[in-house]
Design a protein around this motif. Structure first.
Motif, PDB file in Angstrom:
ATOM      1  N   MET A  11      -8.732  -7.582  -5.899  1.00 49.44           N
ATOM      2  CA  MET A  11      -8.176  -6.661  -4.692  1.00 49.44           C
ATOM      3  C   MET A  11      -7.460  -5.087  -4.960  1.00 49.44           C
ATOM      4  N   LEU A  12      -6.453  -5.076  -6.585  1.00 43.54           N
ATOM      5  CA  LEU A  12      -5.856  -3.815  -6.799  1.00 43.54           C
ATOM      6  C   LEU A  12      -6.653  -2.460  -7.126  1.00 43.54           C
TER       7      LEU A  12
ATOM      8  N   HIS B 206       1.518   1.778   0.413  1.00 42.82           N
ATOM      9  CA  HIS B 206       2.564   0.884  -0.689  1.00 42.82           C
ATOM     10  C   HIS B 206       3.259  -0.018   0.445  1.00 42.82           C
ATOM     11  N   ASP B 207       2.811  -0.462   1.731  1.00 44.90           N
ATOM     12  CA  ASP B 207       3.251  -1.253   2.899  1.00 44.90           C
ATOM     13  C   ASP B 207       2.390  -2.561   1.918  1.00 44.90           C
ATOM     14  N   VAL B 208       1.294  -2.407   1.645  1.00 42.50           N
ATOM     15  CA  VAL B 208       0.441  -3.057   1.472  1.00 42.50           C
ATOM     16  C   VAL B 208       0.489  -4.119  -0.169  1.00 42.50           C
ATOM     17  N   VAL B 209       1.045  -2.884  -0.293  1.00 41.18           N
ATOM     18  CA  VAL B 209       0.980  -3.120  -2.089  1.00 41.18           C
ATOM     19  C   VAL B 209       2.266  -3.848  -2.234  1.00 41.18           C
TER      20      VAL B 209
ATOM     21  N   ARG C 294       1.436  -5.209 -12.740  1.00 46.42           N
ATOM     22  CA  ARG C 294      -0.186  -4.049 -13.001  1.00 46.42           C
ATOM     23  C   ARG C 294       0.078  -3.248 -11.312  1.00 46.42           C
ATOM     24  N   TRP C 295       0.337  -4.497 -10.297  1.00 47.99           N
ATOM     25  CA  TRP C 295       0.867  -4.159  -8.960  1.00 47.99           C
ATOM     26  C   TRP C 295       1.837  -3.445  -8.981  1.00 47.99           C
ATOM     27  N   ALA C 296       3.480  -3.286  -9.821  1.00 50.54           N
ATOM     28  CA  ALA C 296       4.088  -2.910 -10.119  1.00 50.54           C
ATOM     29  C   ALA C 296       4.006  -1.201  -9.831  1.00 50.54           C
TER      30      ALA C 296
END
Length: 284
Positions: free
Chosen positions: A121-122, A138-141, A169-171
């Motif tokens: 997904m990332l 940004h809101d989705v992340v 990694r998401w951060a």
């Protein structure tokens, strides 16, 4: 001694040794790879830092393992089991307990298959960011980070480490999307989170990459000293590939250019060029 008291005692000792070595919080922070706010919170007992942080401080302050030994002692105290209750306490607890309701409920195990799901997904989000717009992306992340964190709370062992790697990694991606929104403070926060989780997961390559990103942001702020410190700390780690070292050399060159150090800038660019060539050869 409570957990907080143990952390506070350890933090006070760190502050004493830091001052004795001639560092303030601002000058020590980039050498440890952590923010000044982390140093401040650790010294007052408000934040728990991983063992790697204390090992690095021990090396920087020349304590020959004594500071790390204090940390290990504090951790043993925190992890010690509570004293066993006596029979009278057990009887009182039994009297107050509600009747059994049949089957005991337990937390559901976390499915390890969710790890590649979030990695995929990332990659999709990173490849199609232009279709979302910076605010929505940004809101989705941030929303996905909350979900990952909830799953991580119920994980253990290898699954926990893998989730920490994913969350790191998401951060880091959240830091990038925050930068696109012009929110420098939020970007710095998510980059610190990424580094902390990479270290906790034992993901040395990711930790090195995040340190390089912190050097990049220091360059963008015009802070040559911090950019150099982050780049050199990242480059000194054992994990960097030729590509990672090349990126660190570029940050060093940029920091040298900011400081007006032409010779150091030129040397760093030459090093980056040779490392890129090495990376291309290895890839081929």
């Amino acid at each position: 001694m409570s957990d907080v008291d143990g952390r506070r005692t350890l933090g006070v000792r760190l502050a004493q040794l830091r001052r004795a070595a001639g560092y303030n919080q601002h000058s020590l922070a980039p050498l440890t790879g952590y923010a000044r706010s982390t140093i401040a919170n650790v010294e007052t007992g408000r934040q728990r830092a991983p063992r790697e942080f204390w090992q690095r401080c021990d090396e920087l302050l020349g304590r020959d393992g004594s500071l790390l030994s204090l940390y290990d002692q504090a951790m043993r105290q925190e992890q010690a089991p509570p004293p066993m209750p006596d029979e009278a306490e057990l009887g009182a607890a039994d009297a107050q307990a509600p009747p059994a309701a049949g089957l005991m409920t337990t937390a559901s195990p976390v499915d390890p298959a969710i790890v590649p799901h979030w990695m995929s997904m990332l990659r999709i989000l990173a490849a199609s960011h232009d279709a979302f717009g910076p605010r929505r992306l940004h809101d989705v992340v941030r929303g996905e980070l909350n979900i990952i964190r909830r799953h991580r709370a119920g994980a253990a062992g290898q699954t926990l480490r893998e989730l920490l790697r994913v969350e790191s990694r998401w951060a880091e991606f959240a830091s990038w999307t925050a930068d696109n929104l012009g929110d420098s403070q939020d970007a710095a926060y998510w980059l610190r989170q990424a580094l902390s989780m990479a270290r906790e997961a034992g993901d040395g390559r990711m930790a090195t990459y995040v340190l390089m990103r912190q050097a990049q942001r220091a360059v963008e702020r015009g802070d040559a000293a911090q950019a150099t410190a982050f780049a050199e700390f990242a480059n000194a780690r054992k994990e960097p590939t030729a590509r990672d070292r090349a990126l660190c050399a570029i940050r060093t060159a940029q920091a040298a250019a900011l400081a007006g150090e032409r010779a150091r800038c030129h040397a760093a660019l030459q090093k980056a060029h040779s490392l890129v060539e090495a990376a291309d050869v290895n890839a081929g």
